[in-house]
Design a protein around this motif. Structure first.
Motif, short mmCIF file in Angstrom:
data_model
loop_
_atom_site.label_atom_id
_atom_site.label_comp_id
_atom_site.label_asym_id
_atom_site.label_seq_id
_atom_site.Cartn_x
_atom_site.Cartn_y
_atom_site.Cartn_z
N ARG A 106 -70.79 3.62 42.69
CA ARG A 106 -71.62 2.45 42.42
C ARG A 106 -73.08 2.69 42.76
NH1 ARG A 106 -70.19 -2.81 42.30
NH2 ARG A 106 -68.08 -3.19 41.59
N ALA A 107 -73.31 3.42 43.85
CA ALA A 107 -74.70 3.68 44.25
C ALA A 107 -75.39 4.48 43.16
CB ALA A 107 -74.72 4.44 45.57
N ALA A 167 -74.57 4.47 39.93
CA ALA A 167 -74.75 3.58 38.78
C ALA A 167 -75.98 2.70 38.98
CB ALA A 167 -73.50 2.73 38.57
N ARG A 168 -76.15 2.19 40.21
CA ARG A 168 -77.31 1.33 40.48
C ARG A 168 -78.61 2.11 40.35
NH1 ARG A 168 -74.41 -1.33 44.42
NH2 ARG A 168 -75.08 0.11 46.04
N LEU A 169 -78.59 3.31 40.89
CA LEU A 169 -79.81 4.13 40.85
C LEU A 169 -80.14 4.52 39.40
CD1 LEU A 169 -81.54 4.91 43.19
CD2 LEU A 169 -80.52 7.17 43.14
N ALA A 221 -79.39 2.91 36.80
CA ALA A 221 -79.86 1.73 36.06
C ALA A 221 -81.37 1.55 36.21
CB ALA A 221 -79.12 0.49 36.55
N GLN A 222 -81.95 2.17 37.24
CA GLN A 222 -83.39 2.04 37.44
C GLN A 222 -84.18 3.01 36.57
OE1 GLN A 222 -83.98 2.57 41.62
NE2 GLN A 222 -82.70 0.81 42.14
N VAL A 229 -72.99 -4.01 33.78
CA VAL A 229 -73.40 -3.24 34.96
C VAL A 229 -74.11 -4.11 35.99
CG1 VAL A 229 -74.75 -1.25 35.77
CG2 VAL A 229 -73.60 -1.15 33.55
N ARG A 230 -74.94 -5.03 35.51
CA ARG A 230 -75.72 -5.84 36.46
C ARG A 230 -75.13 -7.22 36.70
NH1 ARG A 230 -81.63 -6.28 35.03
NH2 ARG A 230 -81.90 -6.59 37.25
#
Ligand code: ADP
Ligand code: MG
Length: 257
Positions: free
Chosen positions: A87-88, A90-92, A94-95, A122-123
């Motif tokens: 998840r970390a 995926a979040r990164l 996404a930026q 995702v968000r």
């Protein structure tokens, strides 16, 4: 134990680096494609990467977006190191918005769906809000009237603008463009470059691989010339185009200008 919401992160000061690459190396088997690449991209900066085919430009973009895993060195996005898992990651990721030469839209989904899918999935953004944002973005890239069409019903230039809207929908901290106009007919190149110019003027941090030297001259804050897996030189465009320092850059410019 406190149940209070965490304090919001302090605003990031302008000029702080968004991307930092430190001695990045990448090989495919025995073939080393990136050799000790150091690169810092500051907030709001537009860096244009140029260089001959096979220089490692696409691989560099793919490593920044963690589509490829580097062998050594480090990459940080807004101070957070890659690689990470799950998840970390995926979040990164996404930026970091990415726009490819080949559009890469979902062919069986409408343009609107293409722009809303990742924000919803995702968000976790509610559909209504995601669609409202998507319509604003489609308007911004000049294809508001295409929301309900399939990608194949759009011209190449319109598809690429849809791909840019899709990337922006994730509210990325940086946008990577890998030869976004190379697959387009000449008459469609400018409509995509105009959207990118507008994005740059709005303050977006951008890394752009392109052969459009006019764009590099007029929009880039810095030009990075790559050859054989290395950054050979980096300079403001006026300086680079007027007076390339390396033999290899002079040779390359002699062929493309
Ligand atoms: P550029 O975008 O500057 O043309 P690339 O990053 O696409 O360069 O490629 C750099 C080198 O890496 C080339 O020699 C290419 O053949 C090689 N390469 C790129 N991707 C792969 C891969 N997935 N497997 C093996 N070799 C690759
Ligand atoms: Mg490439």
């Amino acid at each position: 134990m406190s149940l209070a919401a965490p304090a919001p992160a302090p605003p990031v000061p302008p000029g702080r680096p968004v991307i930092v690459l430190n001695k990045v190396c990448k090989s495919f088997g025995a073939h080393q494609v990136l050799r000790d690449v150091d690169l810092t991209v500051d907030r709001g900066e537009v860096v244009v990467i140029i260089g001959p085919s096979g220089a490692g430009k696409s691989t560099l973009c793919r490593c920044i977006n963690r589509i490829e895993v580097i062998n050594s060195g480090s990459i940080t996005i807004d101070g957070v190191p890659l690689p990470q898992e799950g998840r970390a990651l995926a979040r990164l990721r996404a930026q970091v918005g990415m726009v490819f030469q080949s559009f890469n839209l979902f062919s069986h989904r409408s343009v609107l769906d293409n722009v809303t899918l990742a924000p919803i999935k995702v968000r976790g953004i509610p559909r209504g809000k995601a669609e409202a944002t998507a319509r604003q973005l489609l308007d911004r890239v000049g294809i508001a009237d295409k929301a309900h069409q399939l990608p194949a019903e759009l011209s190449g230039g319109q598809q690429q603008r849809a791909a840019i809207a899709r990337a922006l929908a994730m509210e990325p901290k940086v946008m990577l463009f890998d030869e976004p106009t190379s697959a387009l007919d000449p008459e469609m190149i400018n409509e995509v470059l105009d959207v990118m110019r507008e994005l740059a003027a709005s303050g977006m941090t951008m890394v752009v691989v392109t052969h459009e030297m006019g764009f590099a001259r007029t929009v880039a804050n810095r030009v990075v010339f790559m050859d054989d897996g290395r950054i050979v030189e980096t300079a403001p465009p006026a300086e680079f185009f007027a007076n390339p320092r390396s033999e290899r850059a002079r040779d390359f410019l002699g062929k493309v200008l």
